[in-house]
Each structure stands twice: as C-alpha cells, then as structure tokens.
Design a protein around this motif. Sequence first.
Motif, PDB file in Angstrom:
ATOM      1  N   ALA A 184      57.207 -36.698 148.326  1.00 34.94           N
ATOM      2  CA  ALA A 184      58.071 -37.316 147.321  1.00 34.94           C
ATOM      3  C   ALA A 184      57.575 -37.029 145.912  1.00 34.94           C
ATOM      4  O   ALA A 184      57.751 -37.836 145.007  1.00 34.94           O
ATOM      5  CB  ALA A 184      58.126 -38.822 147.577  1.00 34.94           C
ATOM      6  N   GLY A 185      56.954 -35.861 145.739  1.00 31.47           N
ATOM      7  CA  GLY A 185      56.441 -35.496 144.414  1.00 31.47           C
ATOM      8  C   GLY A 185      57.435 -34.654 143.645  1.00 31.47           C
ATOM      9  O   GLY A 185      58.651 -34.881 143.720  1.00 31.47           O
ATOM     10  N   ASN A 186      56.917 -33.640 142.923  1.00 33.05           N
ATOM     11  CA  ASN A 186      57.782 -32.795 142.079  1.00 33.05           C
ATOM     12  C   ASN A 186      58.899 -32.153 142.895  1.00 33.05           C
ATOM     13  O   ASN A 186      60.075 -32.246 142.553  1.00 33.05           O
ATOM     14  CB  ASN A 186      56.952 -31.684 141.427  1.00 33.05           C
ATOM     15  CG  ASN A 186      55.867 -32.233 140.530  1.00 33.05           C
ATOM     16  OD1 ASN A 186      56.125 -33.046 139.661  1.00 33.05           O
ATOM     17  ND2 ASN A 186      54.637 -31.793 140.753  1.00 33.05           N
ATOM     18  N   VAL A 187      58.516 -31.474 143.981  1.00 33.61           N
ATOM     19  CA  VAL A 187      59.497 -30.721 144.766  1.00 33.61           C
ATOM     20  C   VAL A 187      60.376 -31.667 145.595  1.00 33.61           C
ATOM     21  O   VAL A 187      61.606 -31.547 145.595  1.00 33.61           O
ATOM     22  CB  VAL A 187      58.793 -29.692 145.683  1.00 33.61           C
ATOM     23  CG1 VAL A 187      59.779 -29.033 146.636  1.00 33.61           C
ATOM     24  CG2 VAL A 187      58.105 -28.634 144.839  1.00 33.61           C
ATOM     25  N   SER A 245      53.133 -40.077 151.731  1.00 34.10           N
ATOM     26  CA  SER A 245      51.924 -40.643 152.338  1.00 34.10           C
ATOM     27  C   SER A 245      52.050 -42.149 152.434  1.00 34.10           C
ATOM     28  O   SER A 245      51.618 -42.761 153.400  1.00 34.10           O
ATOM     29  CB  SER A 245      50.697 -40.326 151.492  1.00 34.10           C
ATOM     30  OG  SER A 245      50.470 -38.962 151.467  1.00 34.10           O
ATOM     31  N   ASN A 305      56.719 -40.401 158.432  1.00 38.90           N
ATOM     32  CA  ASN A 305      57.217 -39.046 158.667  1.00 38.90           C
ATOM     33  C   ASN A 305      58.024 -38.997 159.968  1.00 38.90           C
ATOM     34  O   ASN A 305      59.034 -38.294 160.058  1.00 38.90           O
ATOM     35  CB  ASN A 305      56.052 -38.058 158.719  1.00 38.90           C
ATOM     36  CG  ASN A 305      55.327 -37.957 157.392  1.00 38.90           C
ATOM     37  OD1 ASN A 305      55.900 -38.258 156.343  1.00 38.90           O
ATOM     38  ND2 ASN A 305      54.060 -37.535 157.412  1.00 38.90           N
ATOM     39  N   VAL A 326      55.021 -30.901 150.605  1.00 36.53           N
ATOM     40  CA  VAL A 326      53.687 -31.505 150.512  1.00 36.53           C
ATOM     41  C   VAL A 326      52.675 -30.422 150.131  1.00 36.53           C
ATOM     42  O   VAL A 326      52.975 -29.232 150.244  1.00 36.53           O
ATOM     43  CB  VAL A 326      53.269 -32.118 151.877  1.00 36.53           C
ATOM     44  CG1 VAL A 326      54.202 -33.242 152.275  1.00 36.53           C
ATOM     45  CG2 VAL A 326      53.228 -31.051 152.975  1.00 36.53           C
ATOM     46  N   THR A 356      55.898 -24.869 150.804  1.00 35.24           N
ATOM     47  CA  THR A 356      54.563 -24.915 150.202  1.00 35.24           C
ATOM     48  C   THR A 356      54.079 -23.537 149.750  1.00 35.24           C
ATOM     49  O   THR A 356      54.488 -22.508 150.275  1.00 35.24           O
ATOM     50  CB  THR A 356      53.519 -25.468 151.201  1.00 35.24           C
ATOM     51  OG1 THR A 356      53.280 -24.500 152.218  1.00 35.24           O
ATOM     52  CG2 THR A 356      53.980 -26.761 151.828  1.00 35.24           C
ATOM     53  N   ASN A 357      53.185 -23.549 148.799  1.00 32.67           N
ATOM     54  CA  ASN A 357      52.448 -22.340 148.424  1.00 32.67           C
ATOM     55  C   ASN A 357      50.982 -22.587 148.748  1.00 32.67           C
ATOM     56  O   ASN A 357      50.402 -23.570 148.270  1.00 32.67           O
ATOM     57  CB  ASN A 357      52.647 -22.038 146.938  1.00 32.67           C
ATOM     58  CG  ASN A 357      54.042 -21.520 146.662  1.00 32.67           C
ATOM     59  OD1 ASN A 357      54.520 -20.630 147.356  1.00 32.67           O
ATOM     60  ND2 ASN A 357      54.722 -22.083 145.689  1.00 32.67           N
ATOM     61  N   ALA A 392      59.973 -26.731 140.615  1.00 34.50           N
ATOM     62  CA  ALA A 392      60.651 -27.983 140.973  1.00 34.50           C
ATOM     63  C   ALA A 392      61.705 -28.370 139.936  1.00 34.50           C
ATOM     64  O   ALA A 392      62.801 -28.810 140.298  1.00 34.50           O
ATOM     65  CB  ALA A 392      59.619 -29.097 141.113  1.00 34.50           C
TER      66      ALA A 392
HETATM   67  N1  LIG Z   1      55.756 -28.064 141.715  1.00 31.64           N
HETATM   68  C1  LIG Z   1      56.458 -26.947 141.816  1.00 31.64           C
HETATM   69  O1  LIG Z   1      57.140 -26.511 140.856  1.00 31.64           O
HETATM   70  C2  LIG Z   1      56.465 -26.180 143.111  1.00 31.64           C
HETATM   71  C3  LIG Z   1      57.384 -25.141 143.259  1.00 31.64           C
HETATM   72  C4  LIG Z   1      57.463 -24.473 144.486  1.00 31.64           C
HETATM   73  C5  LIG Z   1      56.626 -24.839 145.537  1.00 31.64           C
HETATM   74  N2  LIG Z   1      55.705 -25.839 145.339  1.00 31.64           N
HETATM   75  C6  LIG Z   1      54.888 -26.237 146.508  1.00 31.64           C
HETATM   76  O2  LIG Z   1      55.507 -27.421 147.006  1.00 31.64           O
HETATM   77  C7  LIG Z   1      54.522 -28.306 147.541  1.00 31.64           C
HETATM   78  C8  LIG Z   1      54.644 -29.667 146.868  1.00 31.64           C
HETATM   79  O3  LIG Z   1      54.394 -29.527 145.474  1.00 31.64           O
HETATM   80  P1  LIG Z   1      54.621 -30.757 144.489  1.00 31.64           P
HETATM   81  O4  LIG Z   1      54.411 -30.216 143.127  1.00 31.64           O
HETATM   82  O5  LIG Z   1      55.879 -31.473 144.831  1.00 31.64           O
HETATM   83  O6  LIG Z   1      53.367 -31.696 144.899  1.00 31.64           O
HETATM   84  P2  LIG Z   1      53.135 -33.222 144.516  1.00 31.64           P
HETATM   85  O7  LIG Z   1      53.943 -33.598 143.323  1.00 31.64           O
HETATM   86  O8  LIG Z   1      51.662 -33.421 144.493  1.00 31.64           O
HETATM   87  O9  LIG Z   1      53.764 -34.028 145.767  1.00 31.64           O
HETATM   88  C9  LIG Z   1      53.202 -33.943 147.029  1.00 31.64           C
HETATM   89  C10 LIG Z   1      53.813 -35.046 147.881  1.00 31.64           C
HETATM   90  O10 LIG Z   1      53.332 -34.865 149.202  1.00 31.64           O
HETATM   91  C11 LIG Z   1      53.103 -36.156 149.758  1.00 31.64           C
HETATM   92  N3  LIG Z   1      52.192 -36.062 150.883  1.00 31.64           N
HETATM   93  C12 LIG Z   1      50.904 -35.609 150.925  1.00 31.64           C
HETATM   94  N4  LIG Z   1      50.422 -35.695 152.180  1.00 31.64           N
HETATM   95  C13 LIG Z   1      51.435 -36.215 152.936  1.00 31.64           C
HETATM   96  C14 LIG Z   1      51.558 -36.556 154.306  1.00 31.64           C
HETATM   97  N5  LIG Z   1      50.552 -36.375 155.184  1.00 31.64           N
HETATM   98  N6  LIG Z   1      52.731 -37.073 154.740  1.00 31.64           N
HETATM   99  C15 LIG Z   1      53.765 -37.271 153.884  1.00 31.64           C
HETATM  100  N7  LIG Z   1      53.708 -36.962 152.570  1.00 31.64           N
HETATM  101  C16 LIG Z   1      52.545 -36.444 152.108  1.00 31.64           C
HETATM  102  C17 LIG Z   1      52.542 -36.946 148.596  1.00 31.64           C
HETATM  103  O11 LIG Z   1      52.714 -38.320 148.911  1.00 31.64           O
HETATM  104  P3  LIG Z   1      51.852 -39.451 148.143  1.00 31.64           P
HETATM  105  O12 LIG Z   1      52.224 -39.348 146.688  1.00 31.64           O
HETATM  106  O13 LIG Z   1      52.276 -40.716 148.792  1.00 31.64           O
HETATM  107  O14 LIG Z   1      50.402 -39.059 148.386  1.00 31.64           O
HETATM  108  C18 LIG Z   1      53.428 -36.475 147.449  1.00 31.64           C
HETATM  109  O15 LIG Z   1      54.594 -37.275 147.402  1.00 31.64           O
HETATM  110  C19 LIG Z   1      53.172 -27.637 147.292  1.00 31.64           C
HETATM  111  O16 LIG Z   1      52.769 -27.015 148.486  1.00 31.64           O
HETATM  112  C20 LIG Z   1      53.456 -26.597 146.209  1.00 31.64           C
HETATM  113  O17 LIG Z   1      52.623 -25.462 146.341  1.00 31.64           O
HETATM  114  C21 LIG Z   1      55.613 -26.513 144.171  1.00 31.64           C
END
Ligand SMILES: NC(=O)c1ccc[n+]([C@@H]2O[C@H](COP(=O)([O-])OP(=O)(O)OC[C@H]3O[C@@H](n4cnc5c(N)ncnc54)[C@H](OP(=O)(O)O)[C@@H]3O)[C@@H](O)[C@H]2O)c1
Length: 165
Positions: free
Chosen positions: A8-11, A31, A51, A65, A90-91, A129
């Motif tokens: 539930a983060g950026n993506v 999480s 999940n 995630v 993911t990356n 994102a």
């Molecule tokens: N940001 C970008 O622009 C972008 C673009 C393309 C691809 N990506 C890829 O997309 C993925 C996510 O990036 P993001 O920027 O969205 O990361 P983020 O903002 O850090 O969000 C990650 C999310 O994953 C959740 N999480 C972690 N472990 C978990 C689990 N075991 N079960 C359920 N949820 C879990 C976290 O929940 P909690 O907050 O509750 O811990 C958080 O909501 C990464 O692999 C990244 O490489 C990112």
Amino acid sequence: MKIAIIGAGNVGGALAKAAIAGGHEVAISASSPEVAAQAAQAAGATAARSNAEVVANADIVILAVPYAAVQAIAQELGDALTEKIVVDSTNPLDETGRDLLTSGISAAEGLQAQLPGTKVVKAFNTIFAGRHARPSEEGRQLDAFIASDDADAKAKVGEFARSLG
Ligand SMILES: NC(=O)c1ccc[n+]([C@@H]2O[C@H](COP(=O)([O-])OP(=O)(O)OC[C@H]3O[C@@H](n4cnc5c(N)ncnc54)[C@H](OP(=O)(O)O)[C@@H]3O)[C@@H](O)[C@H]2O)c1
C-alpha cells in the motif's frame, strides 16, 4: 475486474487509484491492516486485513512490495495463488538502488519457479508510481511492458493496463 493489491505504498496506492478510476473493484493489503486501511480510503478501495484475505476472490493479484518481501509472501500464500494471475511490479534493486539482487534469471522467473502453478506476469515495474494515474506525456500514452510465459494471463494484464490509460 477484481484486483487485489499487496502493498500500500507508492505503487500500490497509485495503482489502486488508477484501477478504481478504470472501473475495477480493488482491495488492498499491507504489512499492517492500518496501512492498508489508509491507502484503501485514499483510493476508494476496500482494505483487507491480510494478504490471504485480499487474494481470495481476485482476478488479478498485484505485488507492489519491496523485492525483498516477495519470496516470503509467495511462501505465505502458496496454494492460494494456484491458477491466479500474479503481477510482479517489483524491481530487484539492492540497497544502493544501483545494482540488481538477481543474477542469471530475472525476479519474475524466480517467482515463477517458486510458484509453478501460478500465472506470473511482469508489468508496471518500468513506470514511476506517480505516472500510474496519469500515464501520458505530451498527450501521448505511455507504453506498458508486459512479460509472461502464459499468453492468456499476459492478454488479461494488457487489458487491465489499457483500462488505466
Ligand atoms: N516507486 C516507484 O515509482 C516504483 C516504480 C516501479 C516499480 N517499483 C517497485 O515496486 C515495489 C514497491 O515500491 P513502492 O515505492 O510502492 O514501495 P513502498 O512505498 O515502500 O511500499 C511498499 C509496501 O509494501 C508493503 N509490504 C511490505 N512487506 C509486505 C508484506 N509481507 N505483505 C504485505 N505488504 C507488505 C508495505 O506495507 P507497510 O507499509 O505496512 O510495511 C508498503 O505498503 C518495489 O519493488 C519497487 O522496486 C517502484
């Protein structure tokens, strides 16, 4: 379509908003249920408490995630993902953000090997994102790159991507 988003983060948050705007039913887990509830409220989606709950009725499951969490989630959900389409966004970056944690095979190939009965699709990892809700530049649509060994799953994720714009 019924879309489950794990993360539930950026993506996760951005894809949830874009999918709701595209007319889909969206449920989100994270999480902690509190984080999922916040993101779901912001997107107009439904929050799931776990999940396992979020994937139960989904047509497409999106993993949004950190790469480091993917293996454990696949292990945790196991049979619940059999026959499901699972999109890996993911990356597999290391902590410097400059190098990959994978070697020899891609992250999606690794996930497909861990979940042989699941239709793994790689998508949405090449788009920032912030672009998911407005996927255009100077009036031109952005491309979505989609890879999978399963042609039907790839087509369905293509249909979903087009519905986001
Ligand atoms: N940001 C970008 O622009 C972008 C673009 C393309 C691809 N990506 C890829 O997309 C993925 C996510 O990036 P993001 O920027 O969205 O990361 P983020 O903002 O850090 O969000 C990650 C999310 O994953 C959740 N999480 C972690 N472990 C978990 C689990 N075991 N079960 C359920 N949820 C879990 C976290 O929940 P909690 O907050 O509750 O811990 C958080 O909501 C990464 O692999 C990244 O490489 C990112």
